[in-house]
Design a protein around this motif. Structure first.
Motif, PDB file in Angstrom:
ATOM      1  N   ILE A   1      34.341  19.504  -2.891  1.00 14.24           N
ATOM      2  CA  ILE A   1      33.973  19.352  -1.479  1.00 14.24           C
ATOM      3  C   ILE A   1      34.852  20.266  -0.635  1.00 14.24           C
ATOM      4  N   PRO A   2      34.282  21.125   0.168  1.00 11.22           N
ATOM      5  CA  PRO A   2      35.073  22.047   1.001  1.00 11.22           C
ATOM      6  C   PRO A   2      36.035  21.309   1.927  1.00 11.22           C
ATOM      7  N   GLY A   3      37.256  21.806   1.999  1.00  9.82           N
ATOM      8  CA  GLY A   3      38.254  21.242   2.898  1.00  9.82           C
ATOM      9  C   GLY A   3      39.155  20.201   2.285  1.00  9.82           C
ATOM     10  N   LEU A   4      38.827  19.744   1.073  1.00  6.93           N
ATOM     11  CA  LEU A   4      39.643  18.709   0.433  1.00  6.93           C
ATOM     12  C   LEU A   4      40.739  19.283  -0.456  1.00  6.93           C
ATOM     13  N   THR A   5      40.724  20.595  -0.664  1.00  4.39           N
ATOM     14  CA  THR A   5      41.748  21.222  -1.494  1.00  4.39           C
ATOM     15  C   THR A   5      42.345  22.428  -0.786  1.00  4.39           C
ATOM     16  N   GLU A   6      43.506  22.847  -1.251  1.00  3.22           N
ATOM     17  CA  GLU A   6      44.153  24.046  -0.727  1.00  3.22           C
ATOM     18  C   GLU A   6      43.904  25.256  -1.616  1.00  3.22           C
ATOM     19  N   ASN A   7      43.759  25.001  -2.917  1.00  4.25           N
ATOM     20  CA  ASN A   7      43.698  26.106  -3.882  1.00  4.25           C
ATOM     21  C   ASN A   7      42.359  26.229  -4.596  1.00  4.25           C
ATOM     22  N   GLY A   8      41.345  25.606  -4.060  1.00  5.90           N
ATOM     23  CA  GLY A   8      40.049  25.694  -4.700  1.00  5.90           C
ATOM     24  C   GLY A   8      39.772  24.522  -5.613  1.00  5.90           C
ATOM     25  N   PRO A   9      38.575  24.419  -6.161  1.00  7.75           N
ATOM     26  CA  PRO A   9      38.168  23.258  -6.964  1.00  7.75           C
ATOM     27  C   PRO A   9      38.763  23.258  -8.366  1.00  7.75           C
ATOM     28  N   ALA A  10      38.761  22.079  -8.951  1.00  3.30           N
ATOM     29  CA  ALA A  10      39.154  21.934 -10.361  1.00  3.30           C
ATOM     30  C   ALA A  10      37.929  22.173 -11.234  1.00  3.30           C
ATOM     31  N   SER A  11      38.156  22.374 -12.508  1.00  4.34           N
ATOM     32  CA  SER A  11      37.052  22.615 -13.437  1.00  4.34           C
ATOM     33  C   SER A  11      36.771  21.370 -14.265  1.00  4.34           C
ATOM     34  N   ILE A  12      35.556  21.283 -14.782  1.00  4.29           N
ATOM     35  CA  ILE A  12      35.173  20.139 -15.613  1.00  4.29           C
ATOM     36  C   ILE A  12      36.050  20.041 -16.851  1.00  4.29           C
ATOM     37  N   VAL A  13      36.467  21.188 -17.366  1.00  7.12           N
ATOM     38  CA  VAL A  13      37.291  21.217 -18.574  1.00  7.12           C
ATOM     39  C   VAL A  13      38.594  20.444 -18.382  1.00  7.12           C
TER      40      VAL A  13
END
Length: 489
Positions: free
Chosen positions: A33-45
């Motif tokens: 979800i945009p805005g909830l992280t500083e460094n981008g999303p995590a991966s499913i792995v």
């Protein structure tokens, strides 16, 4: 006689592991979800890789937990605890109610000074049958151990899993001149007050059950509990048991004293100079050891492993003593190790190393308190920490996910409250474990004692609220009183 119905009473840590995997997946999806992280999303792995990295990150702690569990199991197999408790109860015959505050204090010391929680679970097998046969109910023995240990963790003095880990995280993130003894006065005060509160509550509860057994929630199941927890017969207490008990306490005291920064407290290099001298004169003996007062998991593990070997030698002629007992003890901790690894994995995903979600959450709360007084700042932290402790139930996971940002922001907003923030974290995380369905120690307690979650909460909610109120008031007191000593808060 039939056993208690497992489907009604059995709480399994495997269920908690499933919950933690589910939380990991939710955190990863939320990071998209945009805005909830500083460094981008995590991966499913990272559902798989994060727990593995959690294992690696906590390797030294796991080594200590395995050795500590093996050490305690070796002592147990020597029957030292069993016979010592038997001696204690027979000496207090007809005055057994006064054993409650003694035992609560002992378990609180385990929690406060050492952070032992998983390692005290074995004592349920000794205490519950004794209190059942003294015409109390199963809750008396269970509350003594669970609340005794947990109030110790809440009031952590030198707990390496909570206070030391949080202090290390603060030092790594720009906070200077802080150690595990900062704020120790208010934490020690909480230890005393909570001991009194828990002891009085359990004593009053025990007297009520003694006077009117039918008032117990478990009255109709009393015979079934007796079948599951048979009485331990009184056995001879020999010189061998006394020696093992002395070794046990010397080992634990060595760990406690070895982590206290004595040179920092007294502003000298006394132990550092001794350490240098010993390294020079006896390098073959102490090369791997840090100076006394700066010990870590390596030194703790070495002490307990040496003690285990000594106890094994003492019991060399005892047929039930061999190395397999130590290995059996280490197996008892495997489920907890997985819980810690998974929780640490969640913390890592939320940390600045990956998504930075923890920073976003913490910053959104704490930056709104920039102009608040110290008491309000600490209380906001306190409630935030309780909520987050449901999400990440272990101290290691919590610290890896949130404490770097907490330390940085607190150092900017209210630098004099850094140690107070650590105390509020200790209070909050411990309180959450009193009733959180993600608390590994609580689930283990319910599983061993055959108590349902509903009945446990029904019997203890008043005590939990009392503990919350005391901690809340102590945080206001600690943050509200200005003093020149760093020992206060």
């Amino acid at each position: 006689m039939k056993k208690l119905e497992k489907n009604k009473t059995k709480f399994k840590l495997s269920s908690l592991l499933t919950i933690l995997f589910f939380i990991t997946a939710i955190i990863i999806f939320l990071s998209w979800i945009p805005g909830l992280t500083e460094n981008g999303p995590a991966s499913i792995v990272q559902v798989i890789s994060a727990p593995i990295e959690g294992f690696v990150l906590q390797a030294d702690r796991f080594v200590f937990l395995f050795i500590a569990s093996g050490f305690i199991f070796v002592v147990i197999k020597s029957e030292t605890f069993e016979r010592s408790l038997g001696q204690l109860f027979y000496k207090f015959k007809n005055k057994e109610i006064w054993l409650i505050p003694i035992l609560v204090t002992v378990f609180s010391i385990f929690g406060s000074f050492l952070g032992f929680g998983e390692n005290v679970l074995i004592f349920y097998a000794f205490l519950i049958p004794i209190f059942l046969n003294l015409k109390f109910d199963v809750m008396v023995g269970a509350m003594i151990i669970f609340f005794g240990f947990t109030i110790g963790v809440i009031s952590s003095t030198f707990n390496t899993f909570a206070i030391k880990a949080a202090v290390d995280a603060a030092l790594e993130n720009g906070v200077n001149d802080i150690s595990i003894i900062h704020g120790i006065i208010i934490r020690f005060c909480s230890l005393i007050l909570l001991n009194l509160t828990v002891s009085i509550f359990i004593i009053l509860y025990a007297l009520k059950i003694k006077k009117n057994p039918k008032s117990s929630t478990f009255y109709n199941e009393q015979s079934l509990f007796l079948a599951n927890f048979p009485l331990i017969d009184k056995e001879p207490y020999t010189k061998r048991h006394k020696i093992i008990l002395i070794i046990f306490f010397i080992s634990l005291m060595s760990i406690i004293l070895g982590m206290i920064p004595w040179d920092f407290i007294f502003n000298n290099n006394f132990f550092l100079n001794i350490h240098k001298t010993l390294l020079k004169e006896m390098p073959y003996l102490l090369t791997i050891f840090n100076q006394f007062g700066n010990w870590s998991y390596i030194e703790f593990s070495a002490i307990l492993l040496i003690s285990s070997i000594i106890i094994g030698v003492i019991n060399i002629n005892n047929n039930n003593m061999d190395f397999n007992n130590f290995l059996q003890g280490t197996k008892n901790i495997i489920n907890i190790v997985f819980v810690i690894a998974l929780s640490t994995g969640i913390g890592l995903i939320m940390s600045d190393k990956y998504t930075g979600m923890g920073s976003v959450i913490v910053a959104s709360v704490l930056k709104n308190t920039e102009n608040a007084n110290n008491s309000l700042y600490i209380i906001v932290n306190f409630f935030t920490f309780i909520f987050l402790s449901f999400l990440i139930p272990t101290t290691s996971g919590f610290i890896s996910g949130f404490f770097p940002t907490i330390a940085k922001l607190t150092n900017e907003i209210a630098p004099e409250m850094v140690s107070g923030t650590i105390t509020s974290f200790s209070f909050a995380n411990g309180i959450a474990s009193l009733f959180s369905p993600t608390s590994a120690v609580l689930l283990s307690t319910l599983s061993i004692s055959k108590i349902t979650y509903k009945n446990f909460i029904k019997s203890t909610w008043k005590l939990t609220i009392s503990i919350f109120i005391i901690c809340f008031l102590l945080l206001i007191l600690g943050s509200g009183i200005k003093t020149s000593t760093f020992l206060w808060f």
